[in-house]
Design an enzyme around this catalytic site. Structure first.
Site, PDB file in Angstrom:
ATOM      1  N   ARG A 104       0.843  -1.187   0.000  1.00 27.55           N
ATOM      2  CA  ARG A 104       0.000   0.000   0.000  1.00 27.55           C
ATOM      3  C   ARG A 104       0.880   1.239   0.000  1.00 27.55           C
ATOM      4  O   ARG A 104       1.685   1.429   0.904  1.00 27.55           O
ATOM      5  CB  ARG A 104      -0.919  -0.006   1.231  1.00 27.55           C
ATOM      6  CG  ARG A 104      -1.957   1.092   1.215  1.00 27.55           C
ATOM      7  CD  ARG A 104      -3.000   0.897   2.267  1.00 27.55           C
ATOM      8  NE  ARG A 104      -2.457   0.912   3.631  1.00 27.55           N
ATOM      9  CZ  ARG A 104      -3.207   0.924   4.724  1.00 27.55           C
ATOM     10  NH1 ARG A 104      -4.518   0.870   4.621  1.00 27.55           N
ATOM     11  NH2 ARG A 104      -2.646   0.945   5.918  1.00 27.55           N
ATOM     12  N   THR A 108      -0.834   7.540  -1.094  1.00 29.04           N
ATOM     13  CA  THR A 108      -2.164   7.433  -1.722  1.00 29.04           C
ATOM     14  C   THR A 108      -3.034   6.355  -1.097  1.00 29.04           C
ATOM     15  O   THR A 108      -4.244   6.335  -1.301  1.00 29.04           O
ATOM     16  CB  THR A 108      -2.009   7.116  -3.217  1.00 29.04           C
ATOM     17  OG1 THR A 108      -1.425   5.812  -3.361  1.00 29.04           O
ATOM     18  CG2 THR A 108      -1.121   8.135  -3.902  1.00 29.04           C
ATOM     19  N   ASP A 200      -0.179  -3.876  12.825  1.00 33.76           N
ATOM     20  CA  ASP A 200       0.231  -4.335  11.494  1.00 33.76           C
ATOM     21  C   ASP A 200       0.453  -5.839  11.551  1.00 33.76           C
ATOM     22  O   ASP A 200       1.385  -6.323  12.199  1.00 33.76           O
ATOM     23  CB  ASP A 200       1.523  -3.625  11.071  1.00 33.76           C
ATOM     24  CG  ASP A 200       1.901  -3.942   9.629  1.00 33.76           C
ATOM     25  OD1 ASP A 200       2.213  -5.119   9.343  1.00 33.76           O
ATOM     26  OD2 ASP A 200       1.898  -3.020   8.803  1.00 33.76           O
ATOM     27  N   ASP A 203       3.983  -7.132  10.394  1.00 31.43           N
ATOM     28  CA  ASP A 203       5.048  -6.853  11.349  1.00 31.43           C
ATOM     29  C   ASP A 203       4.950  -7.760  12.571  1.00 31.43           C
ATOM     30  O   ASP A 203       5.961  -8.277  13.066  1.00 31.43           O
ATOM     31  CB  ASP A 203       4.995  -5.390  11.789  1.00 31.43           C
ATOM     32  CG  ASP A 203       5.505  -4.447  10.716  1.00 31.43           C
ATOM     33  OD1 ASP A 203       6.187  -4.929   9.782  1.00 31.43           O
ATOM     34  OD2 ASP A 203       5.233  -3.237  10.807  1.00 31.43           O
TER      35      ASP A 203
END
Length: 209
Positions: A104, A108, A200, A203
């Site tokens: 990602r 944006t 996340d 992670d």
């Protein structure tokens, strides 16, 4: 419009609570994610057709049932999806495995493809696209499009948790794809993260930051 299935089995909800906890380390996170994916797979494959066969037990011959020639492929979205795919593959070891890599863009929030390797007979298979998080819906929507462009037709999206915004995006873009989740969270924050979420997933899965 696609159907959203919330799989709220007590075992799944219990393990999801442990996954959310920030104190859960990478090893336990990986194990829990794999376990939840296996449990969810039972519900995702509930509609698989059966056929009757004859087998011989140690006592006598009998009629029994097996899955009726259903071909399956599991497609994790890299990298966090790998943690879910292992749990499903252990349950259904004959499934083929594809991989789609997207990231990602931090500015944006749009998905960018960097890898796509899929089975050549996609059209003949039931396809399980897996990723722990359905946040903005951009990555999932793009990956479903990649699969369809390569001939895939029968697609189910499996996520651990989802934001309402992400669900709406996927349903609008791909109304033929049902979504299976363990929980629908409250919302996305200004950075595109699910609230309350679990951080996340990639992670936490691999111990990176």
């Amino acid at each position: 419009m696609s159907i959203v299935h919330v799989i709220d089995h007590p075992l799944i909800q219990h393990k999801l609570s442990l996954i959310r906890d920030y104190r859960t380390g990478p090893k336990e996170f990986r194990e829990l994610l794999e376990e939840v994916a296996s449990l969810m797979a039972y519900e995702v494959t509930r509609d698989f057709p059966l056929e009757e066969i004859e087998v011989e037990t140690p006592i006598t011959k009998t009629k029994t049932k097996v899955i009726a020639g259903k071909k399956l492929a599991v497609i994790p979205i890299l990298r966090a999806g790998l943690g879910m795919s292992e749990g499903i593959i252990k349950l259904i070891p004959t499934a083929k495995v594809g991989h789609i890599g997207v990231y990602r863009d931090p500015q944006t929030l749009k998905p960018v493809e960097y890898y796509c390797k899929l089975p050549t007979d996609l059209a003949e298979r039931e396809l399980l696209l897996v990723d722990p998080m359905l946040a903005t819906g951009g990555s999932a929507t793009a990956c479903i499009s990649f699969i369809k462009e390569r001939g895939g037709r029968h697609i189910k999206l499996i996520n651990l948790i989802a934001a309402p915004e992400g669900i709406a995006v996927v349903q609008k873009a791909h109304p033929d794809v049902d979504i299976f989740v363990a929980a629908i969270d409250e919302r996305l924050n200004d950075h595109g993260y699910i609230v309350p979420g679990l951080g996340d997933a990639g992670d936490r899965l691999f111990g990176t930051k």
